[in-house]
Write a protein that holds these residues in place. Structure first.
Motif, mmCIF file in Angstrom:
data_model
loop_
_atom_site.group_PDB
_atom_site.id
_atom_site.type_symbol
_atom_site.label_atom_id
_atom_site.label_comp_id
_atom_site.label_asym_id
_atom_site.label_seq_id
_atom_site.Cartn_x
_atom_site.Cartn_y
_atom_site.Cartn_z
ATOM 1 N N TRP A 68 0.826 -1.203 0.000
ATOM 2 C CA TRP A 68 0.000 0.000 0.000
ATOM 3 C C TRP A 68 0.862 1.255 0.000
ATOM 4 C CZ3 TRP A 68 -4.494 1.971 -1.077
ATOM 5 C CH2 TRP A 68 -5.610 1.149 -1.165
ATOM 6 N N LYS A 69 1.875 1.298 0.826
ATOM 7 C CA LYS A 69 2.732 2.479 0.908
ATOM 8 C C LYS A 69 3.392 2.778 -0.436
ATOM 9 C CE LYS A 69 3.900 2.028 5.825
ATOM 10 N NZ LYS A 69 4.987 1.744 6.796
ATOM 11 N N ASN A 70 3.718 1.715 -1.182
ATOM 12 C CA ASN A 70 4.405 1.890 -2.447
ATOM 13 C C ASN A 70 3.538 2.535 -3.526
ATOM 14 O OD1 ASN A 70 6.896 0.947 -1.642
ATOM 15 N ND2 ASN A 70 6.516 -1.157 -2.286
ATOM 16 N N PRO A 73 4.596 8.337 -3.202
ATOM 17 C CA PRO A 73 6.019 8.682 -3.211
ATOM 18 C C PRO A 73 6.691 8.377 -1.873
ATOM 19 C CG PRO A 73 4.721 10.436 -4.217
ATOM 20 C CD PRO A 73 3.745 9.476 -3.614
ATOM 21 N N LEU A 74 7.969 8.077 -1.930
ATOM 22 C CA LEU A 74 8.711 7.690 -0.723
ATOM 23 C C LEU A 74 8.680 8.783 0.339
ATOM 24 C CD1 LEU A 74 11.848 5.960 -2.282
ATOM 25 C CD2 LEU A 74 9.689 4.929 -1.563
ATOM 26 N N ASP A 75 8.709 10.035 -0.091
ATOM 27 C CA ASP A 75 8.720 11.134 0.877
ATOM 28 C C ASP A 75 7.408 11.265 1.637
ATOM 29 O OD1 ASP A 75 11.279 11.723 0.139
ATOM 30 O OD2 ASP A 75 10.765 13.444 -1.112
ATOM 31 N N TRP A 76 6.363 10.623 1.157
ATOM 32 C CA TRP A 76 5.062 10.674 1.830
ATOM 33 C C TRP A 76 4.887 9.533 2.825
ATOM 34 C CZ3 TRP A 76 0.976 11.797 -2.605
ATOM 35 C CH2 TRP A 76 1.372 12.949 -3.299
ATOM 36 N N GLN A 77 5.804 8.584 2.830
ATOM 37 C CA GLN A 77 5.690 7.396 3.669
ATOM 38 C C GLN A 77 6.402 7.599 5.007
ATOM 39 O OE1 GLN A 77 6.906 3.815 1.556
ATOM 40 N NE2 GLN A 77 6.296 4.707 -0.409
ATOM 41 N N GLU A 78 5.769 7.086 6.079
ATOM 42 C CA GLU A 78 6.353 7.142 7.420
ATOM 43 C C GLU A 78 6.800 8.562 7.760
ATOM 44 O OE1 GLU A 78 9.269 4.071 7.958
ATOM 45 O OE2 GLU A 78 7.881 2.483 7.391
ATOM 46 N N VAL A 79 5.825 9.439 7.814
ATOM 47 C CA VAL A 79 6.081 10.861 8.042
ATOM 48 C C VAL A 79 5.751 11.229 9.486
ATOM 49 C CG1 VAL A 79 5.454 13.208 7.368
ATOM 50 C CG2 VAL A 79 5.609 11.406 5.632
ATOM 51 N N ARG A 80 6.672 11.911 10.154
ATOM 52 C CA ARG A 80 6.441 12.346 11.531
ATOM 53 C C ARG A 80 5.368 13.430 11.562
ATOM 54 N NH1 ARG A 80 11.273 14.956 14.921
ATOM 55 N NH2 ARG A 80 12.205 12.944 14.430
ATOM 56 N N LYS A 95 1.406 10.380 4.736
ATOM 57 C CA LYS A 95 0.886 11.729 4.938
ATOM 58 C C LYS A 95 1.000 12.488 3.628
ATOM 59 C CE LYS A 95 1.102 15.790 7.959
ATOM 60 N NZ LYS A 95 1.804 16.423 9.103
ATOM 61 N N ILE A 96 -0.156 12.801 3.046
ATOM 62 C CA ILE A 96 -0.208 13.505 1.776
ATOM 63 C C ILE A 96 0.121 14.979 2.006
ATOM 64 C CG2 ILE A 96 -1.629 13.973 -0.261
ATOM 65 C CD1 ILE A 96 -1.232 11.003 0.268
ATOM 66 N N PRO A 97 0.872 15.628 1.115
ATOM 67 C CA PRO A 97 1.201 17.049 1.310
ATOM 68 C C PRO A 97 -0.019 17.941 1.455
ATOM 69 C CG PRO A 97 2.604 16.100 -0.382
ATOM 70 C CD PRO A 97 1.590 15.047 -0.031
ATOM 71 N N TYR A 98 -1.178 17.498 0.959
ATOM 72 C CA TYR A 98 -2.396 18.292 1.087
ATOM 73 C C TYR A 98 -3.001 18.198 2.487
ATOM 74 C CZ TYR A 98 -1.908 18.071 -3.967
ATOM 75 O OH TYR A 98 -1.413 18.146 -5.242
ATOM 76 N N LEU A 207 -9.133 5.760 -5.394
ATOM 77 C CA LEU A 207 -8.762 6.271 -4.080
ATOM 78 C C LEU A 207 -7.314 6.744 -4.079
ATOM 79 C CD1 LEU A 207 -9.637 5.109 -0.579
ATOM 80 C CD2 LEU A 207 -7.219 5.146 -1.192
ATOM 81 N N ILE A 208 -6.424 5.961 -4.665
ATOM 82 C CA ILE A 208 -5.008 6.339 -4.696
ATOM 83 C C ILE A 208 -4.814 7.627 -5.486
ATOM 84 C CG2 ILE A 208 -2.730 5.642 -5.521
ATOM 85 C CD1 ILE A 208 -3.668 2.711 -5.009
ATOM 86 N N GLU A 209 -5.451 7.723 -6.649
ATOM 87 C CA GLU A 209 -5.312 8.917 -7.487
ATOM 88 C C GLU A 209 -5.876 10.152 -6.792
ATOM 89 O OE1 GLU A 209 -7.299 7.955 -11.075
ATOM 90 O OE2 GLU A 209 -5.776 6.511 -11.756
ATOM 91 N N ASP A 210 -7.063 10.008 -6.209
ATOM 92 C CA ASP A 210 -7.718 11.162 -5.593
ATOM 93 C C ASP A 210 -6.965 11.637 -4.362
ATOM 94 O OD1 ASP A 210 -9.619 11.086 -7.563
ATOM 95 O OD2 ASP A 210 -11.083 9.978 -6.369
ATOM 96 N N CYS A 211 -6.498 10.703 -3.537
ATOM 97 C CA CYS A 211 -5.709 11.091 -2.366
ATOM 98 C C CYS A 211 -4.422 11.787 -2.796
ATOM 99 C CB CYS A 211 -5.380 9.866 -1.514
ATOM 100 S SG CYS A 211 -6.786 9.153 -0.627
ATOM 101 N N SER A 212 -3.777 11.267 -3.827
ATOM 102 C CA SER A 212 -2.506 11.814 -4.287
ATOM 103 C C SER A 212 -2.653 13.221 -4.846
ATOM 104 C CB SER A 212 -1.892 10.901 -5.355
ATOM 105 O OG SER A 212 -1.599 9.620 -4.821
#
Length: 225
Positions: A68-70, A73-80, A95-98, A207-212
């Protein structure tokens, strides 16, 4: 005893890195030493060396989590994620930048922790792993309908003694069930007294496209399916 925190990434020479044999790194959350666990059975991951999890909400990394995480983008995965008022911090699965947080839940979760996560993250959704076990069978048998065509909604009758739907029906964030197919099922509501609820299908790709892209998540009708 609480299990050791397992993560995909650790900091190696200040950079996020996947686990590799004999590699050592630091936890991006608490800066503790981490060691690479690269056995033949479990998905390769990082674990804290000689200490318990620094994030009690974190569960063991599985192939399902990793898959799922893949999708992001890697920078969105496991975000503090830090509460600026209290200083409380946790690591979000994605965590999506939005601003949206996506939590992938593979194991059972109690109501207190569920509500704590929802209050902490605010804007979030749950994606729940139902790819194994008997829940998938009970869900399929209980579906009837559709009872509404736009958006497409099905009734779900729950004849199992499992508290699965009752517990997830308590969530305030939107819940999506992943049964290992190209279609996810959104839980709209569940009435524990009548043991009946409503669910709506949605293509996983939507879901993946809309969240992204920071859009409202489409329904099956909006997706043109």
């Amino acid at each position: 005893m609480e299990s050791l925190k397992q993560m995909r990434y650790a900091l190696v020479d200040g950079q996020r890195a996947d686990a590799r044999p004999k590699l050592k790194g630091r936890c991006p959350d608490c800066d503790a030493e981490m060691v690479a666990r690269c056995g033949p059975v479990n998905v390769w991951h990082w674990a804290h060396k000689g200490r318990l999890s620094c994030d009690p909400w974190w569960e063991s990394e599985t192939e399902w989590h990793r898959s799922w995480k893949n999708n992001f983008p890697l920078d969105w995965q496991e975000v503090r994620h830090i509460d600026q008022t209290t200083g409380e911090r946790h690591i979000a699965d994605v965590k999506i930048p939005y601003g949206l947080v996506i939590e992938f839940q593979n194991s059972p979760i109690d109501s207190i922790e569920m509500r704590s996560r929802e209050n902490f993250y605010g804007k979030m959704i749950w994606i729940v792993n139902v790819t194994t076990g008997m829940i998938k069978g009970y869900f399929s048998v209980g579906l009837s309908g559709p009872i509404q065509k736009d958006p497409l909604i099905y009734q779900i009758n729950w004849w199992s003694r499992s508290q699965f739907l009752r517990k997830w029906g308590e969530a305030t964030a939107t819940v999506y069930f992943d049964f290992g197919t190209d279609t996810l099922w959104r839980l709209i509501f569940y009435d524990p007294e009548k043991t009946v609820g409503a669910v709506s299908p949605i293509p996983k790709r939507c879901l993946i496209e809309d969240c992204s892209n920071g859009r409202a998540i489409r329904t099956m009708n909006d997706a043109g399916v």
